[in-house]
Write an enzyme that holds these catalytic residues in place. Structure first.
Site, PDB file in Angstrom:
ATOM      1  CB  ILE A 142     -93.635 -91.486 -11.672  1.00 40.27           C
ATOM      2  CG1 ILE A 142     -95.012 -91.959 -11.160  1.00 40.27           C
ATOM      3  CG2 ILE A 142     -93.671 -90.010 -12.074  1.00 40.27           C
ATOM      4  CD1 ILE A 142     -96.126 -91.980 -12.177  1.00 40.27           C
ATOM      5  CE1 TYR A 193     -91.018 -96.580  -2.344  1.00 37.72           C
ATOM      6  CE2 TYR A 193     -92.646 -97.872  -3.558  1.00 37.72           C
ATOM      7  CZ  TYR A 193     -92.001 -96.664  -3.313  1.00 37.72           C
ATOM      8  OH  TYR A 193     -92.363 -95.553  -4.041  1.00 37.72           O
ATOM      9  CB  SER A 221     -96.186 -96.753  -4.140  1.00 37.65           C
ATOM     10  OG  SER A 221     -95.799 -97.613  -5.202  1.00 37.65           O
ATOM     11  CE  LYS A 274     -94.024 -94.822  -0.935  1.00 39.78           C
ATOM     12  NZ  LYS A 274     -94.022 -93.368  -0.714  1.00 39.78           N
TER      13      LYS A 274
END
Ligand code: NAP
Length: 259
Positions: free
Chosen positions: A201, A168, A155, A172
């Site tokens: 996205i 997160y 990401s 990542k």
């Protein structure tokens, strides 16, 4: 729920990946399903993996109905026994694995000071440790084949950080370090390892943020729109096929966000 036609509209069917077997984790829906679709359109045999067994079966069935050689191999990518079962199912059916896309992922967002250890750990387990657990047995198979492509869905958050996503971002960023190290250790066996880092996205994951937040993020994207799952799938296709001399790289697919 995001939908993707099994054979990509407007995309020419090709033999680019003919004879290759692709395992895509978390491919019951969203970006994973779009990746499976694009790889199938390029001729690969497809393994649909999702933690949700019924969704795995239903998605694999959609592919089969379109003439794709596809199977469902559901598992929780954090569970070693279930992963071993998935790999056995794939080997019994296809006898090889050429492409692994580590795509399954979750979010449990909160500001750092409020982040619970439970949410920290859940995201590290699902988004980072899963890649260690799933890739290790599959790299053994690829090593024997002297052929393989590992593609990790990271990401832009793992590259640039993002307030409210410390778990997160850490997972990542870890996945990017994992990608580069596997690239170095396995290049001599003709195995490449690369990462695609999506920006913002349009999937169920981002829909959960709500319209106002989405609008604010889109205003910052130079190309002026959210990305589609297919935008990510095209980058994966490059690493799976034509990009055979590219390894250890991270491709940001983000409409110019952070440029
Ligand atoms: P999504 O729509 O939520 O889909 C994620 C899929 O992963 C779901 O099918 C989910 O299963 C599956 N999954 C979750 N935990 C799993 C586990 N333990 N084992 C197996 N499967 C599991 O998310 P997405 O937007 O398509 O995201 C796909 C990947 O892209 C993730 O790694 C995400 O971090 C990354 N990404 C997304 C964005 C974005 O803007 N959407 C941006 C950057 C990176 P269920 O259907 O049962 O929940």
């Amino acid at each position: 729920m995001s939908t993707t036609n099994v054979m990509e509209k407007g995309m020419e069917k090709s033999d680019l990946l003919k004879g290759m077997v692709a395992v895509v984790t978390g491919s019951g829906r969203g970006i994973g399903k779009a990746i499976a679709t694009v790889l199938a359109t390029a001729g690969a045999k497809i393994v649909i993996n999702d933690i949700n067994g019924e969704l795995s079966m239903a998605t694999a069935k959609e592919f089969e109905l379109q003439g794709v050689d596809a199977i469902a191999a559901p598992c929780n990518v954090t569970n070693n026994e279930q992963i071993a079962q998935m790999v056995e199912t794939v080997m019994n059916k296809f006898g090889r694995i050429d492409i692994l896309v580590n795509n399954a992922g979750i979010t449990r967002d909160d500001l750092f000071m409020r982040m619970s250890e439970e949410h920290w750990q859940a995201v590290i387990d699902t988004n980072l440790t899963s890649a260690f657990k799933v890739t290790q047995p599959i790299l053994k198979i690829m090593s024997k084949q002297r052929q393989g492509r590992i593609i990790n869905i990271a990401s832009t958050t793992g590259v640039h950080g993002n307030a409210g996503q410390v778990n997160y971002a850490a997972a990542k960023a870890g996945l990017i370090g994992f990608t580069k190290t596997v690239a170095l250790e396995y290049a001599s066996r003709n195995i490449t390892s690369n990462a695609v880092a999506p920006g913002f996205i349009d999937t169920d994951m981002t829909k959960a943020l709500g319209e106002d937040k989405i609008k604010k993020v889109v205003e910052k994207i130079p190309l002026g729109r959210m990305g589609s799952p297919q935008d990510i799938a095209q980058a994966v296709l490059f690493f799976a096929g034509p990009g055979s001399y590219v390894t250890g790289q991270v491709l940001e697919v983000s409409g110019g966000l952070y440029t």
